[in-house]
Scaffold this motif. Structure first.
Motif, mmCIF file in Angstrom:
data_model
loop_
_atom_site.group_PDB
_atom_site.id
_atom_site.type_symbol
_atom_site.label_atom_id
_atom_site.label_comp_id
_atom_site.label_asym_id
_atom_site.label_seq_id
_atom_site.Cartn_x
_atom_site.Cartn_y
_atom_site.Cartn_z
ATOM 1 N N TYR A 325 16.055 5.216 7.134
ATOM 2 C CA TYR A 325 14.721 4.657 7.359
ATOM 3 C C TYR A 325 14.093 5.355 8.556
ATOM 4 C CZ TYR A 325 15.366 0.948 3.937
ATOM 5 O OH TYR A 325 15.545 0.261 2.769
ATOM 6 N N GLY A 327 9.905 6.068 10.691
ATOM 7 C CA GLY A 327 8.559 5.576 10.958
ATOM 8 C C GLY A 327 8.520 4.766 12.237
ATOM 9 N N ASN A 331 9.731 1.291 8.671
ATOM 10 C CA ASN A 331 9.349 0.651 7.415
ATOM 11 C C ASN A 331 9.219 1.633 6.254
ATOM 12 O OD1 ASN A 331 7.169 1.738 8.836
ATOM 13 N ND2 ASN A 331 5.685 0.431 7.796
ATOM 14 N N PHE A 332 9.692 2.883 6.447
ATOM 15 C CA PHE A 332 9.656 3.871 5.379
ATOM 16 C C PHE A 332 11.083 4.314 5.056
ATOM 17 C CE2 PHE A 332 5.397 4.134 7.041
ATOM 18 C CZ PHE A 332 4.616 4.346 5.915
ATOM 19 N N ASP A 337 10.381 6.442 -0.534
ATOM 20 C CA ASP A 337 8.950 6.607 -0.276
ATOM 21 C C ASP A 337 8.558 8.068 -0.438
ATOM 22 O OD1 ASP A 337 7.940 3.956 0.451
ATOM 23 O OD2 ASP A 337 9.356 4.087 2.112
ATOM 24 N N ARG A 339 5.311 9.224 0.341
ATOM 25 C CA ARG A 339 4.156 9.585 1.164
ATOM 26 C C ARG A 339 4.280 8.960 2.543
ATOM 27 N NH1 ARG A 339 -1.159 8.377 2.694
ATOM 28 N NH2 ARG A 339 -2.661 10.060 2.294
ATOM 29 N N TYR A 340 4.096 9.785 3.565
ATOM 30 C CA TYR A 340 4.122 9.294 4.942
ATOM 31 C C TYR A 340 3.292 10.223 5.812
ATOM 32 C CZ TYR A 340 5.737 8.279 9.665
ATOM 33 O OH TYR A 340 5.787 7.970 11.009
ATOM 34 N N PRO A 342 2.039 9.979 9.679
ATOM 35 C CA PRO A 342 1.970 9.210 10.925
ATOM 36 C C PRO A 342 0.565 9.210 11.507
ATOM 37 C CG PRO A 342 3.117 11.286 11.250
ATOM 38 C CD PRO A 342 2.918 11.143 9.784
#
Length: 624
Positions: A325, A327, A331-332, A337, A339-340, A342
């Motif tokens: 995990y 972020g 929470n990613f 996931d 797509r991220y 920041p």
């Protein structure tokens, strides 16, 4: 004899001595004035003695010539800047001022203006002044930018800095007013030893550059000369124990000119002591690697750093994420996931939280590297009669696609780590069966482009007597053997695989040189975003309902452009490196005018061939 005449005589004697003294003093003073009269006709009005030229100061020298002895009228006067002649004049009967003598040849630091003449009766006069980077970025660059367009094409280039031509493009870069700030280490900091990894924690330098692109970082260690390291903001320092001083500045891309102020910091290295570590107690019992309190303590903290820590735990005011995990709020998931983005540009953020995550990642990486090197480069080297049960033999004579094969090798290494075995790879990898890997003593295996992953002593093993444990046709399974020490905050499956990939694909010197050459050829410069548009043979597989990639599909370029605009809005990046197997995508790039695209030029129709080995020509074309 009366006493009065006696007193008068004595008084007259005293007066005579006094008058003689006055006459002598007058003669000496007069002589000084005469000498002064001969030299006082030269006056350097600007820059005054020991003046520091700063922002928007004039870019000319002003000299006054006047009140010279009559006999010297007609003599030649020479004005020199750093020993170079910049003006000639003549002594006339009346005062004259030369106030437009250009400062075309300067030195960052102390400069000298000297005024002399053709007459032996006139002594020269001189004055020192200091040129700052602030002056170079404003007045001097403005002078070049305004005057260069009027320069005769046949004329010699007049503007020099530190005895090197200061061309128009140099002036444009300097006018951007670049600056550099040392973010780490702070003044007085001591780098110590860390208990994780095969070596001590390497001292490092981190800087902030503004603008963040277009300039090289130059560094001087302990008073030595400036060495240029390129457009980087992070640099490992290989230093012995003791006190050190580092100075940094920004240079032009061609490394010809320093065009920023020099920033310095003093610190020390002491590998005989370890950092005092925390992280024990409840958090430590759950497998968290301890952080060093000193390394990050001076950096800014987010008071709300632990308010939302969804998939992690609060450690010393910072959210430490569970395995796989990431972020700001953990929470990613790196495994699910897709797509991220920041909110803050990661390249510009260096605070308490990012510092802790960095150290945590470094410790895990060093632990992983130590384990791999102990298995693959045993000390002392293995004898030729080494027992086969310690060796995991992988035959690469019959290989699949490049990515699939590397994925296979990574999975086999994970099994070897669990069983404390050494992976010995033999055979010719089909992707390296071309002329570039048959010259200069190279081999047709991974070492053609990557650093060796096994000790040379394994070449002495009679590997033919060891039945291959795996071949390149081994069917992949989701069968990863994650070491317990990596199943912790900051680690996880993705981290484990990425570290294996790093070990397997560390570029050798030939590949590093090739990549540098290709980057220069295509204009690859930071800041830049990378876009991988994969079409080709995988598209039919993704569209197959029975595919092992359910739900995936080949997206058109327009979908990628949407995300490119999102990154441009967030981070201000408009240069894009495009990696694609589809020649149509390259053609469509010309329709998107808000970005500067760079890509490797070669015939992408090679990818349409059914035989995977045809893509070997890509490697060959890059090496030609």
């Amino acid at each position: 004899m009366s006493i009065v005449p006696l007193l008068s005589a004595r008084s007259c004697h005293a007066v005579a001595v006094c008058v003689f003294g006055l006459l002598l003093m007058f003669a000496i003073t007069h002589a000084d004035e005469l000498d002064s009269e001969e030299t006082a006709c030269f006056h350097i009005l600007f820059p005054p003695k020991e003046y520091i030229l700063r922002k928007d100061d004039p870019s000319h020298i002003t000299v006054s010539i006047g009140d010279c002895p009559h006999l010297l009228t007609g003599s030649q006067v020479f004005v020199l800047l750093n020993s170079a002649l910049v003006h000639e004049g003549v002594v006339i009967g009346e005062e004259i001022v030369f106030d437009a003598i250009g400062m075309n040849r300067i030195v960052l630091g102390w400069n000298e203006v000297r005024v002399t003449s053709s007459s032996s009766n006139l002594e020269q006069t001189s004055s020192l002044f200091y040129v700052s980077a602030e002056y170079l970025q404003t007045s001097f660059s403005d002078l070049v930018l305004q005057s260069a367009p009027q320069l005769d094409q046949t004329s010699e280039w007049p503007w020099h800095v530190n005895n090197k031509p200061f061309f128009l493009h140099h002036a444009k870069l300097a006018a951007m007013k670049p600056s550099v700030k040392i973010v780490w280490p702070p003044a007085g900091y001591t780098f110590k030893r860390m208990q994780y990894g095969p070596t001590a924690f390497s001292p490092f330098l981190r800087v902030d550059m503004s603008p963040t692109f277009g300039f090289n970082l130059a560094m001087s260690i302990d008073g030595g000369g400036m060495s240029v390291f390129g457009p980087i903001y992070f640099l490992n320092l290989h230093l012995e124990d003791g006190e050190h001083n580092i100075s940094v500045a920004l240079t032009t891309p061609d490394s010809q000119h320093v065009i920023s102020d020099v920033q310095s910091v003093s610190f020390s290295v002491n590998q005989s002591v370890e950092y005092e570590e925390d992280g024990g107690g409840e958090e430590g019992s759950k497998g968290l690697f301890p952080f060093d309190a000193d390394l990050c303590s001076s950096l800014a903290r987010d008071p709300d750093g632990c308010k939302t820590c969804e998939r992690g735990m609060c450690v010393d005011g910072s959210c430490s994420c569970f395995p796989d995990y990431f972020g700001e709020s953990c929470n990613f998931s790196i495994l699910s996931d897709t797509r991220y983005l920041p909110v803050k540009d990661p390249s510009k953020v260096w605070d308490f939280s990012s510092c802790q995550k960095f150290i945590q990642s470094e410790k895990l990486s060093q632990a992983m590297e130590e384990k791999l090197y102990k298995l693959q480069f045993p000390q002392p080297p293995l004898p030729s009669s080494h027992s086969s049960h310690h060796v995991l033999h992988l035959s690469l004579d019959d290989t699949s696609g490049f990515g699939v094969t590397l994925h296979l090798i990574s999975q086999i290494f994970s099994s070897a780590i669990r069983n404390n075995q050494t992976v010995v790879m033999r055979g010719k990898f089909s992707y390296f069966r071309h002329r570039a890997c048959r010259s200069h003593g190279r081999r047709e295996d991974l070492t053609c482009f990557f650093e060796s992953t096994q000790d040379a002593g394994f070449d002495r093993l009679n590997i033919s007597q060891i039945t291959p444990t795996y071949t390149a046709n081994y069917q992949l399974h989701n069968d990863w053997h994650l070491p317990q020490q990596l199943n912790t905050s900051g680690g996880g499956l993705f981290f484990f695989i990425s570290q294996l990939s790093r070990f397997l694909m560390t570029p050798n010197r030939n590949l590093e040189a090739l990549v540098r050459r290709v980057k220069r050829r295509i204009g690859y410069e930071h800041p830049i975003m990378g876009v991988h548009v994969r079409h080709g043979d995988s598209c039919p597989k993704w569209e197959d309902k029975h595919s092992h990639l359910p739900g995936a599909k080949c997206e058109k370029l327009e979908r990628y452009v949407e995300e490119m605009y999102a990154m441009k809005r967030l981070y201000g990046v408009d240069r894009v490196f495009v990696c694609t197997d589809d020649p149509v995508v390259i053609e469509e790039l010309s329709l998107v005018t808000d970005f500067q695209f760079v890509f490797v030029p070669f015939d992408r129709k090679l990818f349409s061939a059914s035989d995977w080995s045809r893509s070997l020509l890509v490697f060959s074309s890059l090496n030609s």
